[in-house]
Design an enzyme around this catalytic site. Structure first.
Site, PDB file in Angstrom:
ATOM      1  N   ASN A 275      -5.741   3.241   4.038  1.00 37.98           N
ATOM      2  CA  ASN A 275      -4.631   3.418   4.972  1.00 37.98           C
ATOM      3  C   ASN A 275      -4.344   4.876   5.276  1.00 37.98           C
ATOM      4  O   ASN A 275      -3.828   5.206   6.348  1.00 37.98           O
ATOM      5  CB  ASN A 275      -3.352   2.742   4.437  1.00 37.98           C
ATOM      6  CG  ASN A 275      -3.291   1.284   4.829  1.00 37.98           C
ATOM      7  OD1 ASN A 275      -4.148   0.790   5.552  1.00 37.98           O
ATOM      8  ND2 ASN A 275      -2.275   0.594   4.353  1.00 37.98           N
TER       9      ASN A 275
ATOM     10  N   GLU B  48      -8.324  -2.651  -2.598  1.00 41.37           N
ATOM     11  CA  GLU B  48      -8.083  -1.471  -3.436  1.00 41.37           C
ATOM     12  C   GLU B  48      -7.342  -1.865  -4.718  1.00 41.37           C
ATOM     13  O   GLU B  48      -6.386  -2.637  -4.673  1.00 41.37           O
ATOM     14  CB  GLU B  48      -7.278  -0.424  -2.653  1.00 41.37           C
ATOM     15  CG  GLU B  48      -8.088   0.172  -1.503  1.00 41.37           C
ATOM     16  CD  GLU B  48      -7.274   1.033  -0.554  1.00 41.37           C
ATOM     17  OE1 GLU B  48      -7.721   2.117  -0.182  1.00 41.37           O
ATOM     18  OE2 GLU B  48      -6.163   0.593  -0.152  1.00 41.37           O
TER      19      GLU B  48
ATOM     20  N   SER C 114       0.844  -1.197   0.000  1.00 35.71           N
ATOM     21  CA  SER C 114       0.000   0.000   0.000  1.00 35.71           C
ATOM     22  C   SER C 114       0.869   1.232   0.000  1.00 35.71           C
ATOM     23  O   SER C 114       0.384   2.350  -0.044  1.00 35.71           O
ATOM     24  CB  SER C 114      -0.896   0.020   1.226  1.00 35.71           C
ATOM     25  OG  SER C 114      -0.118   0.130   2.379  1.00 35.71           O
TER      26      SER C 114
ATOM     27  N   HIS D 284      -4.511  -4.161  -3.348  1.00 35.08           N
ATOM     28  CA  HIS D 284      -4.231  -4.054  -1.917  1.00 35.08           C
ATOM     29  C   HIS D 284      -5.330  -4.651  -1.055  1.00 35.08           C
ATOM     30  O   HIS D 284      -6.448  -4.128  -0.980  1.00 35.08           O
ATOM     31  CB  HIS D 284      -4.020  -2.569  -1.564  1.00 35.08           C
ATOM     32  CG  HIS D 284      -3.710  -2.355  -0.130  1.00 35.08           C
ATOM     33  ND1 HIS D 284      -4.343  -1.424   0.649  1.00 35.08           N
ATOM     34  CD2 HIS D 284      -2.826  -2.977   0.688  1.00 35.08           C
ATOM     35  CE1 HIS D 284      -3.869  -1.478   1.872  1.00 35.08           C
ATOM     36  NE2 HIS D 284      -2.949  -2.413   1.931  1.00 35.08           N
TER      37      HIS D 284
HETATM   38  N1  3HC Z   1      -7.376 -14.015  10.492  1.00 33.88           N
HETATM   39  C1  3HC Z   1      -8.500 -14.543   9.939  1.00 33.88           C
HETATM   40  N2  3HC Z   1      -9.693 -14.412  10.509  1.00 33.88           N
HETATM   41  C2  3HC Z   1      -9.794 -13.710  11.647  1.00 33.88           C
HETATM   42  C3  3HC Z   1      -8.671 -13.130  12.271  1.00 33.88           C
HETATM   43  C4  3HC Z   1      -7.418 -13.307  11.645  1.00 33.88           C
HETATM   44  N3  3HC Z   1      -6.302 -12.779  12.145  1.00 33.88           N
HETATM   45  N4  3HC Z   1      -9.082 -12.501  13.389  1.00 33.88           N
HETATM   46  C5  3HC Z   1     -10.400 -12.693  13.467  1.00 33.88           C
HETATM   47  N5  3HC Z   1     -10.836 -13.407  12.406  1.00 33.88           N
HETATM   48  C6  3HC Z   1     -12.188 -13.787  12.080  1.00 33.88           C
HETATM   49  C7  3HC Z   1     -12.508 -15.113  12.655  1.00 33.88           C
HETATM   50  O1  3HC Z   1     -13.409 -15.728  11.801  1.00 33.88           O
HETATM   51  C8  3HC Z   1     -13.160 -14.716  13.964  1.00 33.88           C
HETATM   52  O2  3HC Z   1     -14.026 -15.669  14.461  1.00 33.88           O
HETATM   53  P1  3HC Z   1     -13.493 -16.852  15.439  1.00 33.88           P
HETATM   54  O3  3HC Z   1     -12.692 -16.214  16.527  1.00 33.88           O
HETATM   55  O4  3HC Z   1     -14.763 -17.465  15.880  1.00 33.88           O
HETATM   56  O5  3HC Z   1     -12.691 -17.760  14.566  1.00 33.88           O
HETATM   57  C9  3HC Z   1     -13.972 -13.512  13.559  1.00 33.88           C
HETATM   58  O6  3HC Z   1     -13.118 -12.821  12.623  1.00 33.88           O
HETATM   59  C10 3HC Z   1     -14.312 -12.636  14.732  1.00 33.88           C
HETATM   60  O7  3HC Z   1     -13.120 -12.378  15.428  1.00 33.88           O
HETATM   61  P2  3HC Z   1     -13.105 -11.811  16.904  1.00 33.88           P
HETATM   62  O8  3HC Z   1     -14.287 -12.303  17.644  1.00 33.88           O
HETATM   63  O9  3HC Z   1     -11.731 -12.072  17.445  1.00 33.88           O
HETATM   64  O10 3HC Z   1     -13.140 -10.263  16.793  1.00 33.88           O
HETATM   65  P3  3HC Z   1     -13.998  -9.251  15.922  1.00 33.88           P
HETATM   66  O11 3HC Z   1     -15.440  -9.581  15.893  1.00 33.88           O
HETATM   67  O12 3HC Z   1     -13.564  -7.912  16.399  1.00 33.88           O
HETATM   68  O13 3HC Z   1     -13.497  -9.423  14.421  1.00 33.88           O
HETATM   69  C11 3HC Z   1     -11.907  -8.463  12.935  1.00 33.88           C
HETATM   70  C12 3HC Z   1     -12.147  -9.393  14.100  1.00 33.88           C
HETATM   71  C13 3HC Z   1     -12.639  -8.971  11.689  1.00 33.88           C
HETATM   72  C14 3HC Z   1     -10.423  -8.443  12.680  1.00 33.88           C
HETATM   73  C15 3HC Z   1     -12.503  -7.048  13.294  1.00 33.88           C
HETATM   74  O14 3HC Z   1     -12.079  -6.675  14.573  1.00 33.88           O
HETATM   75  C16 3HC Z   1     -12.100  -5.979  12.348  1.00 33.88           C
HETATM   76  O15 3HC Z   1     -12.705  -5.809  11.287  1.00 33.88           O
HETATM   77  N6  3HC Z   1     -11.063  -5.191  12.726  1.00 33.88           N
HETATM   78  C17 3HC Z   1     -10.527  -4.137  11.905  1.00 33.88           C
HETATM   79  C18 3HC Z   1      -9.527  -4.712  10.961  1.00 33.88           C
HETATM   80  C19 3HC Z   1      -8.953  -3.666  10.077  1.00 33.88           C
HETATM   81  O16 3HC Z   1      -9.216  -2.480  10.179  1.00 33.88           O
HETATM   82  N7  3HC Z   1      -8.116  -4.105   9.156  1.00 33.88           N
HETATM   83  C20 3HC Z   1      -7.401  -3.227   8.276  1.00 33.88           C
HETATM   84  C21 3HC Z   1      -6.027  -3.088   8.777  1.00 33.88           C
HETATM   85  S1  3HC Z   1      -5.026  -2.040   7.754  1.00 33.88           S
HETATM   86  C22 3HC Z   1      -4.389  -3.083   6.615  1.00 33.88           C
HETATM   87  O17 3HC Z   1      -4.587  -4.254   6.617  1.00 33.88           O
HETATM   88  C23 3HC Z   1      -3.600  -2.449   5.555  1.00 33.88           C
HETATM   89  C24 3HC Z   1      -2.232  -3.035   5.354  1.00 33.88           C
HETATM   90  O18 3HC Z   1      -1.640  -2.336   4.283  1.00 33.88           O
HETATM   91  C25 3HC Z   1      -1.335  -2.975   6.551  1.00 33.88           C
END
Ligand code: 3HC
Length: 289
Positions: free
Chosen positions: A194, A155, A122, A143
């Site tokens: 981002n 993206e 990104s 992305h």
């Molecule tokens: N990998 C795969 N699946 C995952 C996971 C992971 N690391 N973490 C959680 N999950 C999935 C699982 O299916 C999990 O269910 P389970 O625990 O029963 O297996 C389900 O999501 C729900 O997880 P949690 O109950 O632990 O927590 P949440 O309901 O909060 O969901 C989340 C987790 C989907 C990660 C949610 O918190 C979320 O959307 N967070 C924001 C993530 C975000 O903003 N990402 C963008 C980051 S920036 C980026 O990626 C850019 C790059 O360039 C760096």
């Protein structure tokens, strides 16, 4: 020549690459996940097995779909053999421009002429790697977000020399994965999501470092006042403090603006090796199972 995308190669079996490969295999693509390290591939296999089995247990996927995806997914260290039959290569290797340029130039030499070469970065926009190939019109950024198995947005970012047909094909590919493409008209480091997250993270770090509030409370505010699924500090732990640190340095390299440099608290955690979930400790503690 337009060739349908059937086989996908994902380079780099880290957190992003391994989940991107799983997403492609689940969507029906013959997929190779490539890494130079067999250990890294073994770790990726174990993590994906756990993740996908959990999805089956929770009725989010069927066992048949997961087994079929494993049949379509090959984990290998033989990049060139995989690339020789690829219709699309998604590079998700280390965030280092010279490494990426070498990879793109080597891929260009071994991939068929029609193969699209995209980078998941990104921060490193694709114009910086496209000219290392003889096919800049078939290069762009694609992305994904972490965790790629879950996050819906992807993206699609062309550079000025990307052919419109390449963008259309990549957008259709993203849709075929069951994801939602966000198409940028021009490249800019960080893209859209981002940059939005970066603004929130910068402010959160400033508030924390100025002693205005504890990081836990800043996270609570982001979740309960703004409706974000995670607060900015939790998100840094998920993405990796090493990744955040590297992205800041890469931005500084491009802007020369000292404000781009990693915040003091990020630098401190980076130097202590506290990278977040992956090391068991970042802003929060994560007991390693
Ligand atoms: N990998 C795969 N699946 C995952 C996971 C992971 N690391 N973490 C959680 N999950 C999935 C699982 O299916 C999990 O269910 P389970 O625990 O029963 O297996 C389900 O999501 C729900 O997880 P949690 O109950 O632990 O927590 P949440 O309901 O909060 O969901 C989340 C987790 C989907 C990660 C949610 O918190 C979320 O959307 N967070 C924001 C993530 C975000 O903003 N990402 C963008 C980051 S920036 C980026 O990626 C850019 C790059 O360039 C760096």
């Amino acid at each position: 020549m337009t060739t349908e995308i059937r086989t996908v190669v994902v380079l780099g079996a880290g957190t992003m690459g391994s989940q991107i490969a799983a997403v492609c295999a689940l969507a029906g693509y013959g997929t190779s996940l490539v890494d130079i390290s067999q250990d890294q591939l073994d770790r990726a296999r174990t993590q994906l097995e756990q993740r996908l089995s959990r999805d089956v247990e929770k009725d989010r996927r069927t066992r048949e779909d997961v087994d079929a995806a494993w049949d379509r997914l090959t984990l290998t260290t033989d990049r060139d053999a995989a690339a020789a039959t690829a219709d699309l290569v998604i590079e998700a290797a280390v965030e280092d421009l010279s490494v990426k340029r070498t990879i793109f130039s080597e891929l260009d030499a071994v991939c068929p002429g029609h193969t699209l070469l995209v980078t998941n970065s990104s921060n490193i926009v694709s114009s910086r790697v496209a000219d290392a190939t003889s096919r800049p019109d078939r290069v762009c950024n694609l992305h994904f977000f972490n965790p790629a198995l879950v996050m819906v947005c992807v993206e699609v970012v062309p550079h000025p020399g990307t052919a419109p047909e390449t963008v259309d094909r990549i957008v259709s590919f993203v849709e075929s994965l069951g994801k939602t493409p966000v198409r940028l008209k021009q490249e800019i480091p960080g893209f859209v999501a981002n940059r939005l997250l970066g603004a929130l993270r910068r402010e959160a770090l400033e508030l924390y470092e100025a002693g205005i509030a504890d990081f836990q409370d800043i996270d609570v505010a982001a979740k309960t006042a703004l409706g974000h699924p995670m607060g900015p500090f939790e998100l840094m732990d998920l993405v990796g403090i090493d990744v955040v640190h590297l992205i800041r340095l890469a931005e500084y390299e491009q802007t020369g603006d000292p404000a781009s440099l990693p915040a003091a608290s990020i630098k401190e955690k980076y130097e202590a090796g506290d990278f977040g979930r992956k090391t068991g400790r970042g802003w929060y503690e994560y007991p390693q199972s």
